[in-house]
Motif scaffolding. Structure first.
Motif, mmCIF file in Angstrom:
data_model
loop_
_atom_site.group_PDB
_atom_site.id
_atom_site.type_symbol
_atom_site.label_atom_id
_atom_site.label_comp_id
_atom_site.label_asym_id
_atom_site.label_seq_id
_atom_site.Cartn_x
_atom_site.Cartn_y
_atom_site.Cartn_z
ATOM 1 N N ASP A 359 0.802 -1.220 0.000
ATOM 2 C CA ASP A 359 0.000 0.000 0.000
ATOM 3 C C ASP A 359 0.834 1.269 0.000
ATOM 4 O O ASP A 359 0.382 2.314 -0.473
ATOM 5 N N CYS A 360 2.047 1.211 0.517
ATOM 6 C CA CYS A 360 2.856 2.426 0.599
ATOM 7 C C CYS A 360 3.401 2.862 -0.752
ATOM 8 O O CYS A 360 3.833 4.013 -0.909
ATOM 9 N N GLU A 376 3.597 6.685 0.004
ATOM 10 C CA GLU A 376 2.461 7.284 0.699
ATOM 11 C C GLU A 376 2.145 6.515 1.976
ATOM 12 O O GLU A 376 2.455 5.331 2.104
ATOM 13 N N ARG A 377 1.492 7.226 2.895
ATOM 14 C CA ARG A 377 0.941 6.567 4.065
ATOM 15 C C ARG A 377 -0.281 7.377 4.494
ATOM 16 O O ARG A 377 -0.238 8.605 4.498
ATOM 17 N N ASP A 378 -1.373 6.689 4.800
ATOM 18 C CA ASP A 378 -2.618 7.327 5.227
ATOM 19 C C ASP A 378 -3.098 8.357 4.214
ATOM 20 O O ASP A 378 -3.580 9.433 4.565
ATOM 21 N N ASP A 382 4.775 10.538 2.164
ATOM 22 C CA ASP A 382 5.534 10.172 3.362
ATOM 23 C C ASP A 382 7.033 10.211 3.033
ATOM 24 O O ASP A 382 7.603 9.226 2.558
ATOM 25 N N LEU A 385 9.282 7.750 5.151
ATOM 26 C CA LEU A 385 9.270 6.381 4.669
ATOM 27 C C LEU A 385 10.074 6.256 3.379
ATOM 28 O O LEU A 385 10.781 5.263 3.175
#
Length: 437
Positions: A359-360, A376-378, A382, A385
């Protein structure tokens, strides 16, 4: 396997903290070079040689170079090295003597451009090429305003650093500079070209409100520092029309996307169906040898040439011409444009497959062997990351970097000799890193 597809048998050293020898090097570097320099990676890499897509440290550990477009035809390509050394042993001087080497190269290089771009002026670096373009644009238009993207990088001379917001707050933009958002579909929707053109028009309007006439729109045609935006082909054309209507020029910075990297054409601007007024070239031109240039329309430089002479002691010297000519030979003879297209598509497909499992890893975009992948995150970028992934890949002996204003886009830009076998190594190690995070 061919030579460039072969996985080297290299000793794998332990990762983590620097050893005493490298700690000493860091200390010497700080004392000798001062505080402005930066090293890649949390644990710096001490490299001693390169071959093809591989770089080696002092212990013989092999690192897959998935980032370095300076050595565009591969590190230490034997044909380029031979041409360089042969000319250096024969004659090396500047362009104020008659010498056919620089003319032969100039004619070959210009033959890769549209006919309207029929002059080339030589420099040593892309920074110098952009600096020269800025001088000529001001002379031709009588104006001073420049429009760039909001995280652009165009070089390090005093004039060009003022046009390079990615250098950070310590390098303030000039009062004559306006920035516009990159043509990101996430911001501008299905028609990034119209959105980007509207942003350029707004920048022009703001310049005029402050009594500054626009001289040029300067963009890297793949927007590498902004996060890598290549599609849809043609989206740049409306913005170029806007700047020309306002009396300004369009300068295409091809230092990163040029020399067949996008796989579709020799130059990134060609994907957009337009002809720039000037085109700056750099890094890949000599495969690491410092040679660069500015290709331009004759009418753009006519006034500048009548009023000022141009001379650069090392720009276009005989060794530079021989080296750059060998780079063109290799690109043509080894089919590297087609390799960029085919291997780039294979690599992008592999990244999208990984994105389906992690997903990230978000949107994958680019052209040829110039690819960006969002981390990405949420639902948001990001950068932390992304940095972790870059450093974890370094620990697995793969070298990449991150880019974009948010610092969250993996920047994947290997030498043009990168093969499917190399892509498989990269994808396997990236997959392992993503699984671990």
């Amino acid at each position: 396997m061919t030579r460039r597809e072969t996985m080297p048998n290299a000793h794998v050293a332990g990762q983590g903290h620097l050893g005493p020898e490298d700690e000493a090097l860091v200390s010497r570097r700080t004392k000798a070079l001062g505080p402005a320099y930066r090293l890649f990676y949390e644990t710096p890499v001490h490299l001693v040689r390169g071959e093809g897509v591989w770089l080696y440290d002092k212990d013989g550990t092999a690192y897959l170079d998935t980032y370095n477009n300076v050595a565009c035809v591969g590190h230490c390509h034997p044909r380029v090295v031979e041409a360089m050394s042969r000319q250096a042993a024969t004659f090396a001087s500047h362009t104020r003597y008659l010498h056919d080497g620089i003319l032969t190269y100039a004619e070959r290089l210009l033959a890769t451009f549209p006919a309207a771009l029929s002059h080339v002026m030589f420099t040593c670096t892309g920074s110098e090429a952009n600096d020269l373009a800025l001088r000529i644009a001001r002379e031709h238009t009588g104006a001073t305003g420049i429009i760039v993207t909001e995280n652009a990088y165009h070089g390090v001379t005093a004039s060009i650093a003022e046009l390079s917001p990615s250098l950070g707050a310590g390098v303030p933009l000039g009062a004559h500079v306006r920035t516009v958002p990159a043509p990101d579909p996430a911001r501008f929707g299905d028609d990034p070209g119209a959105g980007f053109a509207a942003a350029v028009q707004s920048a022009i309007d703001d310049l005029l409100r402050h009594g500054i006439r626009p001289a040029a729109l300067l963009v890297d045609t793949i927007f590498s520092s902004d996060g890598i935006f290549a599609d849809p082909p043609g989206f740049l054309a409306p913005a170029v029309e806007v700047i020309r209507k306002a009396g300004g020029l369009f300068i295409a910075d091809e230092v990163q996307p040029g020399f067949a990297r996008t796989g579709a054409a020799m130059w990134g601007f060609e994907r957009h169906g337009l002809i720039p007024d000037m085109v700056s070239l750099g890094k890949p031109m000599g495969n690491g040898y410092p040679v660069a240039g500015l290709v331009l329309k004759p009418e753009v430089v006519a006034e500048f040439g009548a009023r000022a002479r141009y001379f650069n002691t090392f720009g276009g010297n005989a060794v530079a011409a021989a080296t750059a000519g060998a780079v063109l030979d290799v690109i043509e003879d080894e089919g590297l444009m087609e390799n960029a297209r085919a291997t780039g598509a294979y690599l992008a497909d592999g990244l999208r497959d990984l994105a389906g499992h992690h997903d990230c890893l978000g949107t994958v975009r680019g052209a040829g062997l110039f690819i960006g992948a969002d981390i990405e995150r949420d639902g948001g970028p990001d950068a932390a990351l992304a940095r972790r992934i870059v450093n974890d890949l370094r620990a697995k002996h793969v070298l990449i970097s991150a880019t974009a204003k948010a610092g969250n886009v993996l920047k994947i830009r290997p030498p043009l000799v990168f093969s499917r076998a190399n892509a498989d190594v990269f994808l396997g190690r990236l997959g392992a890193v993503l699984a671990a995070v």
